[in-house]
Scaffold this motif. Structure first.
Motif, PDB file in Angstrom:
ATOM      1  N   SER A  47       0.718  -1.220  -0.006  1.00  0.00           N
ATOM      2  CA  SER A  47      -0.066   0.035   0.046  1.00  0.00           C
ATOM      3  C   SER A  47       0.844   1.211  -0.017  1.00  0.00           C
ATOM      4  O   SER A  47       2.002   1.468   0.682  1.00  0.00           O
ATOM      5  CB  SER A  47      -0.911  -0.006   0.978  1.00  0.00           C
ATOM      6  N   GLN A  50       0.557   3.903   1.366  1.00  0.00           N
ATOM      7  CA  GLN A  50       0.740   4.535   2.793  1.00  0.00           C
ATOM      8  C   GLN A  50       2.127   3.597   3.420  1.00  0.00           C
ATOM      9  O   GLN A  50       2.810   4.031   4.114  1.00  0.00           O
ATOM     10  CB  GLN A  50      -0.419   4.026   3.680  1.00  0.00           C
ATOM     11  N   GLY A  51       2.052   2.308   3.203  1.00  0.00           N
ATOM     12  CA  GLY A  51       3.060   1.765   3.662  1.00  0.00           C
ATOM     13  C   GLY A  51       4.379   1.803   3.260  1.00  0.00           C
ATOM     14  O   GLY A  51       5.603   2.052   3.953  1.00  0.00           O
ATOM     15  N   GLY A  82      -1.384   9.720 -19.571  1.00  0.00           N
ATOM     16  CA  GLY A  82      -2.233   9.185 -18.221  1.00  0.00           C
ATOM     17  C   GLY A  82      -1.498   8.941 -17.152  1.00  0.00           C
ATOM     18  O   GLY A  82      -2.220   8.227 -16.011  1.00  0.00           O
ATOM     19  N   LYS A 128       2.426  14.690  -2.588  1.00  0.00           N
ATOM     20  CA  LYS A 128       1.290  14.746  -1.816  1.00  0.00           C
ATOM     21  C   LYS A 128       1.216  13.514  -0.967  1.00  0.00           C
ATOM     22  O   LYS A 128       0.625  13.759   0.263  1.00  0.00           O
ATOM     23  CB  LYS A 128       0.095  14.365  -3.175  1.00  0.00           C
ATOM     24  N   ALA A 161       0.356  14.093   2.893  1.00  0.00           N
ATOM     25  CA  ALA A 161      -0.891  13.321   3.469  1.00  0.00           C
ATOM     26  C   ALA A 161      -0.387  12.653   4.843  1.00  0.00           C
ATOM     27  O   ALA A 161      -1.224  12.753   5.676  1.00  0.00           O
ATOM     28  CB  ALA A 161      -1.563  12.521   2.404  1.00  0.00           C
ATOM     29  N   LEU A 162       0.668  12.086   4.712  1.00  0.00           N
ATOM     30  CA  LEU A 162       1.179  11.249   5.733  1.00  0.00           C
ATOM     31  C   LEU A 162       1.511  12.081   6.773  1.00  0.00           C
ATOM     32  O   LEU A 162       1.176  11.845   7.892  1.00  0.00           O
ATOM     33  CB  LEU A 162       2.396  10.526   5.355  1.00  0.00           C
ATOM     34  N   LYS A 175      -1.840  13.010   8.511  1.00  0.00           N
ATOM     35  CA  LYS A 175      -2.120  11.914   9.424  1.00  0.00           C
ATOM     36  C   LYS A 175      -1.571  11.843  10.560  1.00  0.00           C
ATOM     37  O   LYS A 175      -2.053  11.403  11.835  1.00  0.00           O
ATOM     38  CB  LYS A 175      -2.222  10.509   8.672  1.00  0.00           C
ATOM     39  N   ARG A 209      -4.046  20.165   7.516  1.00  0.00           N
ATOM     40  CA  ARG A 209      -4.640  19.776   6.181  1.00  0.00           C
ATOM     41  C   ARG A 209      -4.253  20.806   5.274  1.00  0.00           C
ATOM     42  O   ARG A 209      -4.185  20.950   4.085  1.00  0.00           O
ATOM     43  CB  ARG A 209      -6.002  19.062   6.350  1.00  0.00           C
ATOM     44  N   GLU A 214      -2.547  -9.216 -20.656  1.00  0.00           N
ATOM     45  CA  GLU A 214      -2.357 -10.198 -19.765  1.00  0.00           C
ATOM     46  C   GLU A 214      -3.230 -10.355 -18.611  1.00  0.00           C
ATOM     47  O   GLU A 214      -3.915 -11.476 -18.493  1.00  0.00           O
ATOM     48  CB  GLU A 214      -0.985 -10.186 -19.117  1.00  0.00           C
ATOM     49  N   GLU A 237      -5.594   6.963 -10.738  1.00  0.00           N
ATOM     50  CA  GLU A 237      -6.098   8.243 -11.920  1.00  0.00           C
ATOM     51  C   GLU A 237      -7.634   7.772 -12.021  1.00  0.00           C
ATOM     52  O   GLU A 237      -7.688   6.620 -12.551  1.00  0.00           O
ATOM     53  CB  GLU A 237      -5.084   8.133 -13.067  1.00  0.00           C
ATOM     54  N   GLU A 273      -7.686   2.295   7.585  1.00  0.00           N
ATOM     55  CA  GLU A 273      -6.984   3.482   8.000  1.00  0.00           C
ATOM     56  C   GLU A 273      -5.473   3.288   7.908  1.00  0.00           C
ATOM     57  O   GLU A 273      -4.842   4.174   7.472  1.00  0.00           O
ATOM     58  CB  GLU A 273      -7.313   3.708   9.619  1.00  0.00           C
ATOM     59  N   ASP A 274      -4.957   2.183   8.144  1.00  0.00           N
ATOM     60  CA  ASP A 274      -3.701   1.890   7.937  1.00  0.00           C
ATOM     61  C   ASP A 274      -2.978   1.668   6.598  1.00  0.00           C
ATOM     62  O   ASP A 274      -1.885   2.179   6.031  1.00  0.00           O
ATOM     63  CB  ASP A 274      -3.179   0.770   8.705  1.00  0.00           C
ATOM     64  N   GLN A 275      -4.013   1.400   5.586  1.00  0.00           N
ATOM     65  CA  GLN A 275      -3.645   1.128   4.352  1.00  0.00           C
ATOM     66  C   GLN A 275      -3.921   2.050   3.069  1.00  0.00           C
ATOM     67  O   GLN A 275      -3.223   2.305   2.361  1.00  0.00           O
ATOM     68  CB  GLN A 275      -3.984  -0.479   3.990  1.00  0.00           C
ATOM     69  N   ILE A 276      -5.080   2.588   3.392  1.00  0.00           N
ATOM     70  CA  ILE A 276      -5.807   3.469   2.323  1.00  0.00           C
ATOM     71  C   ILE A 276      -5.921   4.871   2.790  1.00  0.00           C
ATOM     72  O   ILE A 276      -5.981   5.777   1.816  1.00  0.00           O
ATOM     73  CB  ILE A 276      -6.984   2.836   1.597  1.00  0.00           C
ATOM     74  N   SER A 277      -6.395   4.858   4.066  1.00  0.00           N
ATOM     75  CA  SER A 277      -6.786   6.733   4.206  1.00  0.00           C
ATOM     76  C   SER A 277      -5.656   7.448   3.938  1.00  0.00           C
ATOM     77  O   SER A 277      -6.284   8.743   3.572  1.00  0.00           O
ATOM     78  CB  SER A 277      -6.826   6.682   5.760  1.00  0.00           C
ATOM     79  N   MET A 278      -4.621   7.341   3.867  1.00  0.00           N
ATOM     80  CA  MET A 278      -3.503   8.477   3.359  1.00  0.00           C
ATOM     81  C   MET A 278      -3.835   8.770   1.772  1.00  0.00           C
ATOM     82  O   MET A 278      -3.952  10.073   1.581  1.00  0.00           O
ATOM     83  CB  MET A 278      -2.276   8.037   3.536  1.00  0.00           C
ATOM     84  N   MET A 279      -4.271   7.759   1.121  1.00  0.00           N
ATOM     85  CA  MET A 279      -4.263   7.835  -0.293  1.00  0.00           C
ATOM     86  C   MET A 279      -5.759   8.682  -0.556  1.00  0.00           C
ATOM     87  O   MET A 279      -6.013   9.353  -1.673  1.00  0.00           O
ATOM     88  CB  MET A 279      -4.396   6.669  -0.936  1.00  0.00           C
ATOM     89  N   GLU A 280      -6.696   8.595   0.497  1.00  0.00           N
ATOM     90  CA  GLU A 280      -7.730   9.116   0.242  1.00  0.00           C
ATOM     91  C   GLU A 280      -7.851  10.685   0.156  1.00  0.00           C
ATOM     92  O   GLU A 280      -8.279  11.547  -0.396  1.00  0.00           O
ATOM     93  CB  GLU A 280      -8.836   9.004   1.414  1.00  0.00           C
ATOM     94  N   MET A 281      -6.534  11.186   0.869  1.00  0.00           N
ATOM     95  CA  MET A 281      -6.388  12.691   0.903  1.00  0.00           C
ATOM     96  C   MET A 281      -5.535  13.056  -0.475  1.00  0.00           C
ATOM     97  O   MET A 281      -5.412  13.985  -0.941  1.00  0.00           O
ATOM     98  CB  MET A 281      -5.258  12.667   2.046  1.00  0.00           C
ATOM     99  N   VAL A 282      -4.850  12.198  -1.128  1.00  0.00           N
ATOM    100  CA  VAL A 282      -4.061  12.502  -2.144  1.00  0.00           C
ATOM    101  C   VAL A 282      -5.108  12.283  -3.553  1.00  0.00           C
ATOM    102  O   VAL A 282      -4.728  13.100  -4.271  1.00  0.00           O
ATOM    103  CB  VAL A 282      -3.077  11.367  -2.245  1.00  0.00           C
TER     104      VAL A 282
END
Lengths: 512, 109
Positions: free
Chosen positions: A344, A346-347, A384, A394, A398-399, A402, A408, B4, B29, B78-87
C-alpha cells in the motif's frame, strides 16, 4: 560518526532520434504486431530536432545549466517554451548528438562487434576529435570503417542489428554468438549503449570536479541492463568495463540491480563502503537505455505532441571520505521498503520517509527538499500517468497530516516548499531520486538548505520473481565540519590515565 | 488494462462464473480506473485484448468507494488506504467507476 561525502555528480543526455524508431520497445513491438499502423507512419513527423532537444528547459536543467525552481513558475506543458540559450555543454555534463554517440559506442566496443561505414566514420572522427573529453588515442579506435555492402550483409545474413542516423544505415552491431540469446545483436546493442553512456557520465564527473581518476578505488554501476552469456545471464560487470574506459586504473567494481531503485541502493552501499574505511573514493555510475525511448510515444502522437522520450540518460557521482566541506551521507537515516512493508502507498511512504525520520527524532518538515521520482510531467501527463513527483509529494504531505505534523490546509504549502517539479527523462532508474543530487549538493554548500532526502523506488514485480515493490532512501546533510573532539578527548584521557598510572607507580616506589 | 490481466480475468470468470467475481481497482487516476471498470463490464474499449467485445458486466469497485470502504475492517482501511484518500481525486474516481458499473454491470444489487 565519520560520514562519507558527495564530492560531485555529473549528468548526461544523448539525443537518439533514430534509436526511438529502431530500438524503443513500444516501436519494435508495434512493428512486429502492426507493421502498417498509423502510429508508425506518423512517428517520424513527431521527432524533435537536436536544436529543439537542446532548447527544452527540462533537458537544460538535467545537465545543470538551468535550475529546477525555474519550472515552478512556468506554466505546463513546457514543451512549447524554448529556453533560447540552450547549449549542448552543461555545468554537470552534456547533451550529445546521436552521431557522436554512435561513434562512442564503437570506441567502447572491445570485441570488434560495432561496424561503421567509412563515410560515417570519417564524419564522426572529425566531430569526436574536437570533443574535449575524448582523447586522440581513443578516437583512433574508430579505425577506418567498412563498406556499406558488408554491413548490409552482416544484417541480412548474420543477425546484426542496424545503426541508423538521419534515417540512413551507418553501421551495425554484430551478434557475438550464433545461438546464445544473451549475446544477440539486440542485447549487445542495449548493453553497449548503456556502457557508452556510462563512460560519458564518468568522464564528465572526472572533468567537472577535477578528480584524479587513479584515486578512485571502486565503482558501483546501477543501470537496468544485464550483461553475461548463456551460462550466467546477468554475470556482469558494467562497472569495471566503464572504469576501464574512464581511466580508473586502480579501481574494480560491481553492478547493482534493483529496477529504478538501483541508484539509491548504490548510494547507500557506496556511502557505507567509504564510511567503513573499506575504500576512500567510490564512483556510482549508470548509463541509460534505448528500450525506453518513445515508451509513451503512442500517447504523445495521439495528443499531437512530439515524442518527448528522445534522450538516453546517464549520471555519475563520487562518494569520498569526509573532507569537512561537502554534504554528508547520513547512513543512519536510511529508509527501507522491507519484505513485511506491504504494497500500500501508505506503507511504502511510511517505510521510506517517516520510519527513518522517527528513528532520528526528525519531522517530515525537517527535510528541506525531497528528491523522489522526478519524472518530467510533460512526458507522463499525456500518457495518463499524471504528475509523478507531485503525487509523491502529496503522499508525503498526506502522511504528515495523518501524523499531526501538518495541518490539512498546509498540504499545498508543503508541496511547494519541500517539493520540486520533475525534469528527468523517463529512463527508469534515471529519474529515481538522483537528478537533484547535483543541485542539492550546491544548495547545501551555498547554505540555502540543510537536509535533503533521496528516495528511490523500484517495481520489482516486472521481473516476475516477486510481487513485491522496493525502495530505499537516504538523507544528505550539511557538513558540520570535521570535529577532532573525539580524537583529542581520547588523547587527553590517555594522557591522564598514563599520568595517574605513573603517580601510582611512583607512590608504590616511595612506599617500598 | 493490460492484455495479460484481461486474460486472467477471462480465466477466472470461466473457472468461477461471472456472478461470483468482484473486481477491485486501486489505480490512482480516475480516467484509468474508469477504463479498467469499462473493460470488465462493457468490454475492452481499445479492442486489443481478450475482453474486446466481451461484456462481462462484472461487479467492479474502486477501493475508495463507500461500498468497499464500509465492508472492510476500519483499522485496516485506516492503516492502508486513508492516506491515499487525501491524495486522490476520490469524487472523480467514484464518478468514473460507478458510471461504468451502473451502466454496464449485470449483477448490480
Amino acid at each position: 560518526m565519520n560520514y562519507s561525502v558527495i564530492k560531485g555528480s555529473s549528468y548526461v543526455l544523448i539525443n537518439a532520434p533514430d534509436m526511438i524508431i529502431h530500438n524503443g520497445t513500444t516501436q519494435t513491438t508495434e512493428k512486429l504486431l502492426n507493421p502498417e499502423s498509423e502510429y508508425l507512419k506518423s512517428l517520424p513527423d513527431h521527432i524533435r530536432s537536436f536544436d529543439e532537444v537542446i532548447n527544452y528547459l527540462p533537458n537544460q536543467i538535467y545537465i545543470g545549466n538551468h535550475k529546477p525552481e525555474e519550472l515552478k513558475n512556468l506554466e505546463q506543458p513546457w514543451l512549447d517554451k524554448k529556453t533560447l540559450d540552450g547549449s549542448r555543454d552543461g555545468r554537470f555534463g552534456e547533451i550529445m548528438p546521436q552521431d557522436e554517440f554512435i561513434g562512442l559506442i564503437k570506441i567502447v566496443d572491445v570485441f570488434d562487434l560495432v561496424k561503421l561505414t567509412k563515410e560515417f566514420t570519417k564524419d564522426v572522427n572529425e566531430k569526436l576529435s574536437i570533443h574535449p573529453l575524448i582523447k586522440e588515442d581513443t578516437v583512433a579506435r574508430l579505425k577506418e570503417g567498412e563498406e556499406l555492402i558488408d554491413i548490409k550483409n552482416l544484417i541480412e545474413k548474420n543477425g546484426a542489428e542496424g545503426l541508423f542516423h538521419n534515417g540512413e544505415l551507418v553501421g551495425c552491431i554484430k551478434r557475438a554468438h550464433d545461438i546464445d540469446e544473451n549475446l544477440t545483436a539486440h542485447v549487445l546493442f542495449e548493453n553497449l549503449v548503456s556502457k557508452a553512456s556510462g563512460v560519458l557520465s564518468a568522464l564528465h564527473l572526472i572533468d567537472k570536479y577535477d578528480i584524479n581518476p587513479e584515486e578512485i578505488d571502486y565503482v558501483i554501476e546501477c543501470s537496468e541492463e544485464a550483461c553475461g552469456d548463456m551460462n550466467q545471464r546477468g554475470g556482469g560487470n558494467f562497472a569495471k568495463a566503464i572504469a576501464e574506459f574512464a581511466g580508473l586504473a586502480n579501481a574494480t567494481g560491481s553492478d547493482i540491480r534493483a529496477f529504478c531503485a538501483a541508484p539509491a541502493h548504490a548510494i547507500v552501499q557506496g556511502a557505507s563502503l567509504v564510511q567503513a574505511g573499506t575504500f576512500k573514493n567510490v564512483m556510482i555510475v549508470s548509463g541509460g537505455s534505448t528500450a525506453k525511448l518513445g515508451m509513451n510515444g503512442k500517447d504523445h502522437v495521439k495528443k499531437g505532441i512530439p515524442i518527448l522520450e528522445d534522450v538516453i540518460g546517464g549520471f555519475a557521482m563520487l562518494i569520498s571520505e569526509n573532507d569537512g566541506i561537502n554534504p554528508i551521507l547520513r547512513t543512519d537515516i536510511v529508509g527501507r521498503h522491507t519484505v513485511g512493508t506491504g504494497s500500500s502507498p501508505q506503507g511504502v511512504i511510511s517505510s521510506l520517509v517517516t520510519e527513518p525520520l522517527d528513528r532520528n527524532g526528525l519531522k517530515i518538515t525537517d527535510i528541506d527538499k525531497y528528491s523522489v521520482e522526478m519524472q518530467n510531467p510533460d512526458i507522463t501527463k499525456p500518457a495518463g500517468a499524471g504528475d509523478v513527483p507531485t503525487s509523491n509529494y502529496k503522499m508525503i504531505a498526506a502522511l504528515g497530516v495523518k501524523r499531526g505534523e501538518l495541518e490539512r490546509s498546509q498540504l499545498n504549502d508543503f508541496i511547494q516548499n519541500h517539493g520540486m517539479e520533475g525534469w528527468a527523462p523517463t529512463q527508469g532508474h534515471i529519474p529515481s531520486g538522483i537528478p537533484y543530487i547535483g543541485f542539492g549538493r550546491e544548495d547545501i554548500l551555498d547554505g540555502n538548505i540543510n537536509r535533503i532526502m533521496i528516495v528511490g523506488k523500484g517495481s520489482l514485480f516486472l521481473g516476475r520473481m516477486t510481487n513485491l515493490f522496493d525502495g530505499i532512501s537516504i538523507v544528505i546533510e550539511k557538513n558540520p565540519g570535521i570535529t577532532k573532539e573525539e580524537k583529542s578527548v581520547s588523547e587527553e584521557e590517555v594522557r591522564l590515565l598514563v599520568a595517574e598510572a605513573m603517580r601510582d607507580f611512583a607512590s608504590h616506589l616511595l612506599k617500598d | 488494462m493490460d492484455l495479460e490481466i484481461q486474460g486472467r480475468v477471462v480465466d477466472l470468470v470461466d473457472k468461477y462464473g461471472a456472478e461470483n467475481i468482484i473486481v477491485l481497482i486501486g489505480g490512482a487516476e480516475a480516467e484509468a480506473a474508469g477504463l479498467a471498470a469499462e473493460t470488465v463490464t462493457a468490454g475492452d474499449p481499445t479492442y486489443a485484448g481478450p475482453l474486446a467485445g466481451v461484456p462481462l458486466g462484472l461487479r467492479v469497485y474502486h477501493v475508495v468507494e463507500p461500498e468497499f470502504k464500509d465492508s472492510v475492517d476500519e483499522q485496516v482501511y485506516e492503516d492502508q488506504i486513508s492516506m491515499m484518500e487525501m491524495v486522490l481525486d476520490v469524487d472523480e474516481i467514484i464518478s468514473e467507476v460507478s458510471t461504468m458499473r451502473n451502466e454496464f454491470g449485470q449483477f448490480n444489487e
